[in-house]
Design a protein around this motif. Structure first.
Motif, PDB file in Angstrom:
ATOM      1  N   VAL A 204       0.856  -1.214   0.115  1.00 55.36           N
ATOM      2  CA  VAL A 204       0.018  -0.079  -0.087  1.00 55.36           C
ATOM      3  C   VAL A 204       0.745   1.284   0.136  1.00 55.36           C
ATOM      4  CG1 VAL A 204      -1.590   1.508   1.280  1.00 55.36           C
ATOM      5  CG2 VAL A 204      -2.028  -0.861   1.032  1.00 55.36           C
ATOM      6  N   PHE A 205       2.089   1.340   1.030  1.00 57.18           N
ATOM      7  CA  PHE A 205       2.525   2.503   1.055  1.00 57.18           C
ATOM      8  C   PHE A 205       3.885   2.381   0.083  1.00 57.18           C
ATOM      9  CE2 PHE A 205       0.172   1.993   4.889  1.00 57.18           C
ATOM     10  CZ  PHE A 205      -0.184   3.358   5.141  1.00 57.18           C
ATOM     11  N   GLY A 206       4.012   1.513  -0.659  1.00 51.64           N
ATOM     12  CA  GLY A 206       5.099   1.336  -1.467  1.00 51.64           C
ATOM     13  C   GLY A 206       4.571   1.567  -2.752  1.00 51.64           C
ATOM     14  N   GLU A 207       4.290   0.554  -3.525  1.00 48.24           N
ATOM     15  CA  GLU A 207       3.798   0.417  -5.099  1.00 48.24           C
ATOM     16  C   GLU A 207       2.605   1.262  -5.130  1.00 48.24           C
ATOM     17  OE1 GLU A 207       4.473  -2.235  -3.366  1.00 48.24           O
ATOM     18  OE2 GLU A 207       5.337  -3.653  -4.367  1.00 48.24           O
ATOM     19  N   MET A 208       1.543   1.012  -4.296  1.00 49.44           N
ATOM     20  CA  MET A 208       0.198   1.848  -4.474  1.00 49.44           C
ATOM     21  C   MET A 208       0.312   3.239  -4.493  1.00 49.44           C
ATOM     22  SD  MET A 208      -3.462   0.787  -2.803  1.00 49.44           S
ATOM     23  CE  MET A 208      -4.883   1.301  -3.658  1.00 49.44           C
ATOM     24  N   ILE A 209       1.066   3.897  -3.697  1.00 50.01           N
ATOM     25  CA  ILE A 209       1.061   5.289  -3.475  1.00 50.01           C
ATOM     26  C   ILE A 209       1.705   5.667  -4.878  1.00 50.01           C
ATOM     27  CG2 ILE A 209       2.271   7.287  -2.706  1.00 50.01           C
ATOM     28  CD1 ILE A 209       1.814   6.102   0.163  1.00 50.01           C
ATOM     29  N   ASN A 210       2.841   5.005  -5.358  1.00 54.41           N
ATOM     30  CA  ASN A 210       3.521   5.553  -6.625  1.00 54.41           C
ATOM     31  C   ASN A 210       2.718   5.282  -7.938  1.00 54.41           C
ATOM     32  OD1 ASN A 210       5.552   5.063  -4.530  1.00 54.41           O
ATOM     33  ND2 ASN A 210       7.007   5.483  -6.284  1.00 54.41           N
ATOM     34  N   GLU A 211       1.633   4.422  -7.928  1.00 52.25           N
ATOM     35  CA  GLU A 211       0.793   3.941  -8.886  1.00 52.25           C
ATOM     36  C   GLU A 211      -0.176   4.757  -9.096  1.00 52.25           C
ATOM     37  OE1 GLU A 211       1.589  -0.831  -9.164  1.00 52.25           O
ATOM     38  OE2 GLU A 211      -0.086   0.100  -8.059  1.00 52.25           O
ATOM     39  N   GLN A 212      -0.855   5.568  -7.836  1.00 49.31           N
ATOM     40  CA  GLN A 212      -2.142   6.336  -7.872  1.00 49.31           C
ATOM     41  C   GLN A 212      -1.738   7.740  -8.127  1.00 49.31           C
ATOM     42  OE1 GLN A 212      -5.412   5.236  -7.529  1.00 49.31           O
ATOM     43  NE2 GLN A 212      -4.519   3.093  -7.528  1.00 49.31           N
ATOM     44  N   THR A 213      -0.238   8.069  -7.800  1.00 49.53           N
ATOM     45  CA  THR A 213       0.246   9.382  -8.121  1.00 49.53           C
ATOM     46  C   THR A 213       0.281   9.395  -9.556  1.00 49.53           C
ATOM     47  OG1 THR A 213       1.443   9.379  -5.952  1.00 49.53           O
ATOM     48  CG2 THR A 213       2.372  10.689  -7.942  1.00 49.53           C
ATOM     49  N   MET A 307      -5.805   7.274 -18.201  1.00 45.66           N
ATOM     50  CA  MET A 307      -5.810   5.668 -18.138  1.00 45.66           C
ATOM     51  C   MET A 307      -6.681   5.063 -17.089  1.00 45.66           C
ATOM     52  SD  MET A 307      -2.228   5.251 -16.718  1.00 45.66           S
ATOM     53  CE  MET A 307      -1.308   6.758 -17.195  1.00 45.66           C
ATOM     54  N   PRO A 308      -7.123   3.944 -17.129  1.00 47.77           N
ATOM     55  CA  PRO A 308      -7.816   3.461 -16.184  1.00 47.77           C
ATOM     56  C   PRO A 308      -7.263   3.671 -14.806  1.00 47.77           C
ATOM     57  CG  PRO A 308      -8.053   2.019 -17.998  1.00 47.77           C
ATOM     58  CD  PRO A 308      -6.809   3.102 -18.239  1.00 47.77           C
ATOM     59  N   GLN A 309      -7.711   3.725 -13.756  1.00 46.41           N
ATOM     60  CA  GLN A 309      -7.053   3.661 -12.316  1.00 46.41           C
ATOM     61  C   GLN A 309      -6.822   2.482 -12.082  1.00 46.41           C
ATOM     62  OE1 GLN A 309      -9.997   5.113  -9.294  1.00 46.41           O
ATOM     63  NE2 GLN A 309      -8.146   5.580  -7.761  1.00 46.41           N
ATOM     64  N   PRO A 310      -5.387   2.580 -11.709  1.00 48.96           N
ATOM     65  CA  PRO A 310      -4.875   1.195 -11.056  1.00 48.96           C
ATOM     66  C   PRO A 310      -5.717   0.549 -10.062  1.00 48.96           C
ATOM     67  CG  PRO A 310      -3.140   2.925 -11.451  1.00 48.96           C
ATOM     68  CD  PRO A 310      -4.304   3.597 -11.403  1.00 48.96           C
ATOM     69  N   PRO A 311      -5.670  -0.720 -10.095  1.00 51.60           N
ATOM     70  CA  PRO A 311      -6.356  -1.476  -9.138  1.00 51.60           C
ATOM     71  C   PRO A 311      -5.593  -1.628  -7.547  1.00 51.60           C
ATOM     72  CG  PRO A 311      -5.367  -3.033 -10.237  1.00 51.60           C
ATOM     73  CD  PRO A 311      -5.007  -1.699 -11.165  1.00 51.60           C
ATOM     74  N   SER A 312      -6.306  -1.936  -6.685  1.00 49.84           N
ATOM     75  CA  SER A 312      -5.740  -1.951  -5.359  1.00 49.84           C
ATOM     76  C   SER A 312      -4.669  -3.155  -5.235  1.00 49.84           C
ATOM     77  CB  SER A 312      -6.888  -2.211  -4.109  1.00 49.84           C
ATOM     78  OG  SER A 312      -6.447  -2.262  -2.980  1.00 49.84           O
ATOM     79  N   ARG A 313      -3.477  -2.968  -4.539  1.00 46.22           N
ATOM     80  CA  ARG A 313      -2.923  -3.918  -4.357  1.00 46.22           C
ATOM     81  C   ARG A 313      -3.077  -4.923  -3.420  1.00 46.22           C
ATOM     82  NH1 ARG A 313       2.349  -4.714  -7.279  1.00 46.22           N
ATOM     83  NH2 ARG A 313       2.616  -2.856  -8.526  1.00 46.22           N
ATOM     84  N   ILE A 314      -4.203  -4.357  -2.505  1.00 46.08           N
ATOM     85  CA  ILE A 314      -4.497  -5.684  -1.510  1.00 46.08           C
ATOM     86  C   ILE A 314      -5.866  -6.256  -1.634  1.00 46.08           C
ATOM     87  CG2 ILE A 314      -2.828  -4.674   0.108  1.00 46.08           C
ATOM     88  CD1 ILE A 314      -5.175  -3.176   1.484  1.00 46.08           C
ATOM     89  N   GLY A 315      -6.097  -7.185  -0.977  1.00 48.20           N
ATOM     90  CA  GLY A 315      -7.327  -7.877  -1.209  1.00 48.20           C
ATOM     91  C   GLY A 315      -8.453  -7.545  -0.222  1.00 48.20           C
ATOM     92  N   ARG A 316      -9.725  -7.912  -0.503  1.00 55.34           N
ATOM     93  CA  ARG A 316     -10.965  -7.621   0.408  1.00 55.34           C
ATOM     94  C   ARG A 316     -10.506  -8.088   2.047  1.00 55.34           C
ATOM     95  NH1 ARG A 316     -15.983  -8.876  -3.339  1.00 55.34           N
ATOM     96  NH2 ARG A 316     -15.542  -7.482  -4.919  1.00 55.34           N
ATOM     97  N   PRO A 317      -9.934  -9.140   2.239  1.00 56.61           N
ATOM     98  CA  PRO A 317      -9.645  -9.444   3.766  1.00 56.61           C
ATOM     99  C   PRO A 317      -8.972  -8.253   4.357  1.00 56.61           C
ATOM    100  CG  PRO A 317      -9.467 -11.298   2.507  1.00 56.61           C
ATOM    101  CD  PRO A 317      -9.506 -10.409   1.502  1.00 56.61           C
ATOM    102  N   ALA A 318      -8.126  -7.610   3.868  1.00 55.79           N
ATOM    103  CA  ALA A 318      -7.575  -6.554   4.469  1.00 55.79           C
ATOM    104  C   ALA A 318      -8.365  -5.330   4.855  1.00 55.79           C
ATOM    105  CB  ALA A 318      -6.136  -5.894   3.579  1.00 55.79           C
ATOM    106  N   TYR A 319      -8.947  -5.032   3.825  1.00 56.51           N
ATOM    107  CA  TYR A 319     -10.159  -3.922   4.069  1.00 56.51           C
ATOM    108  C   TYR A 319     -11.214  -4.417   5.073  1.00 56.51           C
ATOM    109  CZ  TYR A 319      -8.305  -1.627  -0.067  1.00 56.51           C
ATOM    110  OH  TYR A 319      -7.573  -1.049  -1.001  1.00 56.51           O
ATOM    111  N   TRP A 320     -11.626  -5.600   5.151  1.00 57.53           N
ATOM    112  CA  TRP A 320     -12.326  -5.821   6.174  1.00 57.53           C
ATOM    113  C   TRP A 320     -11.892  -6.023   7.525  1.00 57.53           C
ATOM    114  CZ3 TRP A 320     -17.493  -6.955   7.570  1.00 57.53           C
ATOM    115  CH2 TRP A 320     -17.592  -7.719   8.471  1.00 57.53           C
ATOM    116  N   LEU A 321     -10.686  -6.191   7.666  1.00 58.97           N
ATOM    117  CA  LEU A 321     -10.153  -6.264   9.024  1.00 58.97           C
ATOM    118  C   LEU A 321     -10.135  -4.670   9.358  1.00 58.97           C
ATOM    119  CD1 LEU A 321      -8.758  -7.881  11.267  1.00 58.97           C
ATOM    120  CD2 LEU A 321      -6.522  -7.553   9.883  1.00 58.97           C
TER     121      LEU A 321
END
Length: 376
Positions: A204-213, A307-321
């Protein structure tokens, strides 16, 4: 024409300390960065208190005219800079994790963290609005820590900002749990069904920030705390009951759940990211306190994603928790603690709180019966 801004993302010790001590640490880094020509300086999440799950947090929330905001305003005037950092803000009868951006004239822009991570909901509540700070440097979007995992929030800033500021202090939940009998249990032992999500924080704090940026097309500054976190767990018995669904052997610790401690480190992620998604400057956890410093380029007009927004780098269980289960367990900690610290008028019960309370009761009931069945 394009513009450039010299920007610093500061890394400060995350261990709790008196506010006066924390402000002294911050002042040293702000002074050094300003002397290097930084025009915009970003401090970490909860830079004025440190990070821990403790009842003391209920007493540490400050109003807008408190010592931390006063220090922010004095610092911006002294160095003629824009300065941002997050604190627990006491706002009438609620507390928010507010990222404040202050300019040299004393103007303040505020963003309230929208997604308190897990146990954090025991100490501040969620916000619901984005903030675009229209400053002399440009239009700046604000976020705090776990917010970055939510693509919908990035999308709300699309085409509206020149630059993003994100203040974080993300402890790695995949740490070590020190049990009352002295045993240290790895995250994979405590929550074996979530073992595949052990690296989610770094994603999340590595690749995802860079991709969403890169998708937004504007630069991002991201600050973090530094060092290890040692903290007890709020609502430890309820948390242990839910963990026991994955590992029934944990039930033997239920009578002394309040003595369980989490030992973990802050995720390595202090950086300045260009609009292309490339990191321009980073500061590693191993380097300790300090800052990443780089000159970012702002476009002549606000870019829109192409371009299409990049997908999340993590799965639903992490969001549920993180967004449902742990907040449901700790929301009563927020209300009760705030009332003990500031009076019975605090944290009035609203419809969303009622829904959380019902969910908490259901979660506790399911955890009890399933844990009881597995323990036989």
């Amino acid at each position: 024409m394009t513009r450039t801004i010299k920007t610093a993302a500061v890394q400060l010790t995350a261990a709790p300390a008196p506010t006066a001590v924390c402000l002294q640490r911050a002042a040293a880094q702000v002074s050094a960065a300003a002397q290097e020509g930084a025009q915009l300086i970003l401090l970490p999440e909860l830079f004025n208190t440190g990070y821990a799950y403790t009842p003391l947090n209920h007493h540490l929330a400050e109003p807008l005219d408190g010592p931390t905001v006063t220090w922010l305003k004095n610092s911006t005037a002294q160095y003629q800079i824009h300065l941002a950092g997050s604190l627990m803000l006491l706002d009438e009868d609620e507390v928010y994790n507010a990222l404040l951006l202050v300019d040299p004239h004393g103007r303040v822009w505020r963003y309230d963290k929208q997604y308190p991570w897990g146990w954090e909901r025991g100490y501040f509540r969620d916000g619901n609005r984005i903030t675009v700070a229209k400053t002399e440097l440009g239009d700046i979007g604000l976020m705090v820590c776990w917010d970055v995992a939510h693509r919908d929030l990035w999308a709300r800033y699309a085409g509206r900002v020149d630059l993003m500021l994100i203040a974080s202090c993300p402890p790695n939940p995949a740490g070590r749990y020190l049990m009352p009998d002295g045993r240290k249990m790895a995250y994979t032992e405590v929550a074996p069904l979530l073992a595949s999500h052990e690296e989610d924080g770094q994603k999340v704090f590595g690749e995802m920030i860079n991709e969403q940026t890169a998708w937004l097309g504007v630069p991002t500054a991201h600050s973090v705390g530094v060092g290890d976190i040692h903290t007890h767990l709020p609502r430890a018995a309820a948390t242990l009951l839910t963990m026991s669904l994955q590992n029934p052997a944990l039930l033997r610790y239920l009578p002394c759940a309040g003595r369980i401690q989490l030992e973990t480190e802050i995720i390595d992620a202090c950086k300045i990211v260009a609009a292309s998604g490339r990191s321009l400057a980073e500061r590693a956890q191993a380097e300790g306190e300090g800052y990443a410093l780089a000159t970012v380029t702002l476009a002549d007009k606000k870019p829109h994603p192409t371009m299409p927004q990049p997908p999340s780098r993590i799965g639903r269980p992490a969001y549920w928790l993180s967004d449902v289960l742990l907040p449901a367990l700790t929301i009563t900690t927020y209300r009760q603690g705030l009332r003990r610290a500031h009076g019975a008028q605090m944290a009035p019960l609203d419809s969303s709180t009622s829904r959380w309370a019902v969910l908490l009761a259901l979660v506790g009931l399911v955890a009890f019966w399933l844990g009881r069945g597995r323990g036989k």
